[in-house]
Enzyme design. Structure first.
Site, short mmCIF file in Angstrom:
data_model
loop_
_atom_site.label_atom_id
_atom_site.label_comp_id
_atom_site.label_asym_id
_atom_site.label_seq_id
_atom_site.Cartn_x
_atom_site.Cartn_y
_atom_site.Cartn_z
N HIS A 123 -12.75 -0.68 -5.66
CA HIS A 123 -11.69 -0.45 -6.65
C HIS A 123 -11.33 -1.74 -7.39
CE1 HIS A 123 -9.22 2.27 -8.70
NE2 HIS A 123 -8.08 2.07 -8.05
N GLU B 272 -11.85 5.25 2.63
CA GLU B 272 -12.82 4.17 2.75
C GLU B 272 -13.52 4.16 4.10
OE1 GLU B 272 -10.77 0.59 1.74
OE2 GLU B 272 -10.46 1.18 -0.35
#
Length: 325
Positions: A279, A260
């Site tokens: 997610h 990320e």
């Protein structure tokens, strides 16, 4: 049995588990640090926190780890099995939610919704701004990599909007299941070359890591979009970024990325034809209504019989045989 609910969950989750498991002690740890320090768990329910070998070793009375979701790459299933700890997942429970997001990303990308929305927020109401590139799902070919619960739900949703569905899976579905779901099995090479949208629905394993790389991206149509609502790591994102910047791919919808905070992710976020979400595919407020009873049943079965459904590390459990419960 001492049951640990590991990580943050929606309000009321702990209390609902406690009401469904009155004969057991259910407590919660919120952070990875507190989870790592846990030493008295006999059963663990875990969603977003990592469960490495150290966590398993720190809990000598641990019998089982239950994943809130279908994926289990965040749990060291081999280390667990070698210590006699069963790891189970919850396949199919959140498939509707992930499938909805996959379809939503297809529509957002195809219809250029994000671009139009940004234009309107800036005062530009030009309905023709993306008229030459905005397309529908009707009569398009959706290629699914993975024919499991989620893949089959995506197939049904896409077909309802007029799309044709083909799929590839390392383990082909029975022909009767293919007919029931109107899914055509093709090779991965054919799927990539002929699909207007390619959607990933496979677990992250050594065999699937970076399964979509330079070669696979080059095989796709320049007008195609790639979607990943499964696991970060399935796509070589450096190769994806290059393909997008060079016009070899029309767009990407990613509900997960490999890292990320990486520079590659930062650059992908700057691409106007990329949508990235954190997610959230299997996370909806109503999911708990199904998930909590499903997991509670597993814990009850574990306490009463010593076995559970959906154990994913059988091959490492000494002398363990699955039971048809």
């Amino acid at each position: 049995m001492n049951v640990i609910l590991a990580g943050p969950y929606s309000t009321g989750t702990l209390e609902r588990f406690q009401s469904l498991l009155p004969e057991h002690r259910v407590t919660q740890v919120l952070t990875q640090e507190d989870y790592n320090a846990t030493t008295d768990a006999e059963c663990i329910i875990v969603r977003i926190l990592k469960t490495p070998e150290a966590v398993i070793a720190n809990n000598p009375n641990l019998k089982a780890v239950i994943r809130w979701g279908a994926g289990y790459d965040s749990v060291d299933i081999e280390a667990a099995g070698k210590r006699g700890v069963m790891v189970a997942n919850t396949p199919g429970v959140n498939s509707y939610a992930v499938a909805e997001l996959a379809l939503g990303l297809m529509i957002l990308l195809n219809r250029k919704i994000m671009g139009y929305s940004c234009n309107v927020q800036a005062g530009n109401w030009d309905r023709g701004a993306y008229a030459d590139t905005s397309i529908s799902l009707n009569y398009k070919t959706v290629g699914l990599i993975g024919g499991g619960n989620i893949g089959r739900r995506v197939a049904a949703l896409a077909q309802a909007l007029g799309a044709r569905v083909q799929y590839y899976d390392a383990f082909r579905l029975p022909e009767e299941v293919e007919r029931q779901n109107h899914m055509t099995f093709v090779s991965l090479e054919q799927l990539l070359a002929t699909s207007d949208l390619v959607s990933l629905h496979v677990p992250l394993l050594d065999s699937t890591r970076h399964m979509i790389g330079v070669e696979q991206l080059a095989a796709m149509k320049p007008s195609a979009c790639l979607l990943n609502t499964a696991r970060g790591g399935l796509i070589d994102e450096a190769a994806l970024l290059k393909a997008l910047k060079n016009g070899y791919l029309a767009g990407a919808g990613l509900d997960c990325v490999e890292e990320e905070d990486s520079e590659i992710t930062a650059q992908l976020l700057q691409c106007s034809n990329v949508i990235i979400t954190p997610h959230i595919g299997g996370t909806t407020a109503d999911l708990a209504d199904t998930m909590i009873p499903f997991i509670a049943e597993k814990i009850t079965s574990l306490a009463e019989t010593g076995a559970m459904r959906d154990v994913v590390n059988v091959q490492w459990l000494p002398g363990f045989e699955t039971k048809d419960l």
